[in-house]
Design an enzyme around this catalytic site. Structure first.
Site, PDB file in Angstrom:
ATOM      1  N   GLN A  13      -6.318  23.108   2.043  1.00 55.82           N
ATOM      2  CA  GLN A  13      -7.661  22.528   2.208  1.00 55.82           C
ATOM      3  C   GLN A  13      -7.854  21.274   1.348  1.00 55.82           C
ATOM      4  O   GLN A  13      -8.541  20.333   1.765  1.00 55.82           O
ATOM      5  CB  GLN A  13      -8.711  23.576   1.847  1.00 55.82           C
ATOM      6  CG  GLN A  13     -10.084  23.225   2.371  1.00 55.82           C
ATOM      7  CD  GLN A  13     -11.099  24.294   2.041  1.00 55.82           C
ATOM      8  OE1 GLN A  13     -11.371  24.570   0.862  1.00 55.82           O
ATOM      9  NE2 GLN A  13     -11.656  24.910   3.046  1.00 55.82           N
TER      10      GLN A  13
ATOM     11  N   ARG B 177       4.989  17.122   6.725  1.00 56.64           N
ATOM     12  CA  ARG B 177       5.533  17.328   5.376  1.00 56.64           C
ATOM     13  C   ARG B 177       5.257  18.783   4.964  1.00 56.64           C
ATOM     14  O   ARG B 177       4.089  19.199   4.884  1.00 56.64           O
ATOM     15  CB  ARG B 177       4.863  16.361   4.396  1.00 56.64           C
ATOM     16  CG  ARG B 177       5.136  16.628   2.932  1.00 56.64           C
ATOM     17  CD  ARG B 177       6.556  16.310   2.560  1.00 56.64           C
ATOM     18  NE  ARG B 177       6.768  16.467   1.123  1.00 56.64           N
ATOM     19  CZ  ARG B 177       7.966  16.479   0.558  1.00 56.64           C
ATOM     20  NH1 ARG B 177       9.059  16.352   1.298  1.00 56.64           N
ATOM     21  NH2 ARG B 177       8.082  16.616  -0.743  1.00 56.64           N
TER      22      ARG B 177
ATOM     23  N   GLU C 130     -21.321 -12.735   8.682  1.00 56.91           N
ATOM     24  CA  GLU C 130     -19.876 -12.964   8.752  1.00 56.91           C
ATOM     25  C   GLU C 130     -19.132 -12.368   7.569  1.00 56.91           C
ATOM     26  O   GLU C 130     -17.973 -12.004   7.676  1.00 56.91           O
ATOM     27  CB  GLU C 130     -19.587 -14.473   8.870  1.00 56.91           C
ATOM     28  CG  GLU C 130     -19.885 -15.064  10.232  1.00 56.91           C
ATOM     29  CD  GLU C 130     -21.369 -15.135  10.595  1.00 56.91           C
ATOM     30  OE1 GLU C 130     -22.225 -14.902   9.707  1.00 56.91           O
ATOM     31  OE2 GLU C 130     -21.672 -15.410  11.771  1.00 56.91           O
TER      32      GLU C 130
END
Ligand SMILES: Cc1cc2nc3c(=O)[nH]c(=O)nc-3n(C[C@H](O)[C@H](O)[C@H](O)COP(=O)(O)OP(=O)(O)OC[C@H]3O[C@@H](n4cnc5c(N)ncnc54)[C@H](O)[C@@H]3O)c2cc1C
Length: 399
Positions: free
Chosen positions: A298, A287, A261
């Site tokens: 890159q 952008r 969990e």
């Protein structure tokens, strides 16, 4: 608008861990993401983040949708869904709902607090607590940490002593998620600190029990919309019926409840990583600098490729742990690996998202910096990254 699909339903089939892993836009996850994108969009998140205020209405909407009842036994009002379905729902929640504090609070209750009652509680405790917890009417919290016992949790100083018709608790728990809101606490206390893990027992304590007090909210770096506080027990008397499991079984309840969990709690954060990646890719495409989209450089596109790698590898380990747990096989090592990867990858990707957005990432209004603050706690709660690496090292036969 963040969407993974548009019109898919949750369906009635039971997905396998492999189904969930191979299908990034799994219909169950996509349907919850789309629901959260429309139904869990707070318009005051920046303000609540600043003021550390919890979104009770969002909590109730999530409970009404079934996020808290999903994995609970139908005998107590739940849907009885399996772990993989639960993870898909929480991934979808993290993708669609930007209030990470709300998502974290829901995840803690669904993956940690409620399962302890369901797996180790008496029929009477289940009947008394589960229906009102899963309906969203009452809140639960889980307390083991103390100021002086964190990673070394079984050296706790909170004690219990037998009384005529029950027990008396004394001590203070620290850093308790949802404490200021909680109606009931799962509490780990020791008969005698000298007994170590053998002395620990688990209790359910109602918040209105005389002698129990909760500190004011403790503001924190991220997940600021999740209430967080210390809980003090001052000669707090509870009945024997409030004990979970036999005396001395607290350490094994804790270890068993946290085995996998501790990683599953992070499913919402893995969903948020995917949303963060989609947002960063969209931004890099639109952008323009130096006459072209920044994604054409890159240096930027490789950063996004790294974010993709981190997201997919986090899912891989998460669903491996889920597959093992569902087959009843040991999942501790897989869960420790998943927790390390998901929490550390979230931080690295949040830094990359910040860099990609430039100053827009640094100012509050776009939510990019909030993601970084929100994910930082993942390397601490549920056992720090160092403790997870200790587990992995132990599994490798190292001390
Ligand atoms: C957002 C958030 C939510 C939380 N929610 C809850 C909650 O609901 N209930 C609850 O009980 N607690 C909660 N906690 C507390 C959390 O479980 C503890 O913070 C955690 O277990 C670490 O304990 P500590 O903070 O005392 O750090 P410490 O244990 O003091 O650790 C400090 C540093 O030492 C390192 N360290 C310690 N021991 C070892 C070791 N053996 N090997 C290597 N390194 C080691 C740690 O990795 C860490 O870097 C929450 C914490 C956070 C941040």
């Amino acid at each position: 608008m963040h969407t993974l699909s548009g019109s898919l339903s949750t369906g009635n089939t039971t997905p396998s861990a492999l189904d969930a892993l191979l299908d990034l836009k799994h219909p169950v996850k996509a349907a919850i993401a789309d629901w959260a994108d429309t139904s869990l969009q707070p318009d005051d998140l920046d303000q609540r983040d600043e003021q550390c205020s919890f979104w009770t209405e969002g909590w109730q909407r999530a409970a009404d949708k079934g996020l808290l009842s999903l994995m609970v036994d139908p005998a107590f009002g739940g849907a009885g869904a399996d772990i993989v379905s639960g993870l898909l729902w929480f991934e979808g929640l993290g993708y669609g709902c930007p209030d990470a504090g709300l998502n974290f609070a829901l995840a803690c209750q669904a993956w940690t607090m409620q399962p302890i009652i369901e797996r180790f509680g008496t029929d009477e405790q289940k009947a008394r607590y589960l229906p009102s917890l899963i309906s969203g009417e009452r809140y639960g919290a889980f307390t083991i940490t103390e100021a002086e016992s964190g990673s070394d949790s079984f050296t706790m100083g909170t004690t219990y002593k037998a009384s005529d018709d029950g027990y008396v608790l004394n001590g203070t728990k620290a850093y308790v998620t949802m404490a200021p809101q909680a109606d009931v606490f799962v509490v780990f206390a020791t008969k005698d600190p000298a007994l170590g893990s053998w002395g620990v027992t688990t209790f359910l304590v109602d918040a209105d029990t005389p002698g129990l007090t909760v500190s004011a909210n403790r503001p924190k770096m991220g997940l600021r919309t999740t209430p967080f506080a210390d809980v003090n027990f001052d000669n707090c008397e509870i009945s024997t019926a409030q004990r979970i499991g036999p005396e001395g079984s607290g350490a094994s309840i804790f270890s068993s409840a946290m085995e996998a969990e501790r990683a599953f709690v992070l499913a919402f954060q893995i969903g948020a990583m995917e949303r963060q990646l989609d947002d960063a890719v969209a931004f890099a495409r639109t952008r323009n600098q130096f006459g072209k989209p920044i994604g054409d450089f890159q240096a930027v596109s490789h950063r996004l490729a790294d974010m993709k790698l981190r997201h997919e590898s986090s899912r891989l380990l998460l669903y491996k742990a889920a597959g093992l747990a569902m087959q009843g096989k040991p999942s501790m090592e897989a869960a420790a690996l998943a927790k390390i990867q998901a929490s550390e990858a979230s931080i690295a990707s949040s830094v990359d998202a910040l860099l990609t957005h430039g100053a827009r990432g640094y100012v509050t209004e776009f939510g990019v910096e909030r993601n970084l603050r929100d994910v930082a706690g993942g390397v601490i709660y549920g056992g720090t990254s160092d403790i997870q690496r200790n587990i992995v090292a132990r599994m490798l036969g190292l001390s």
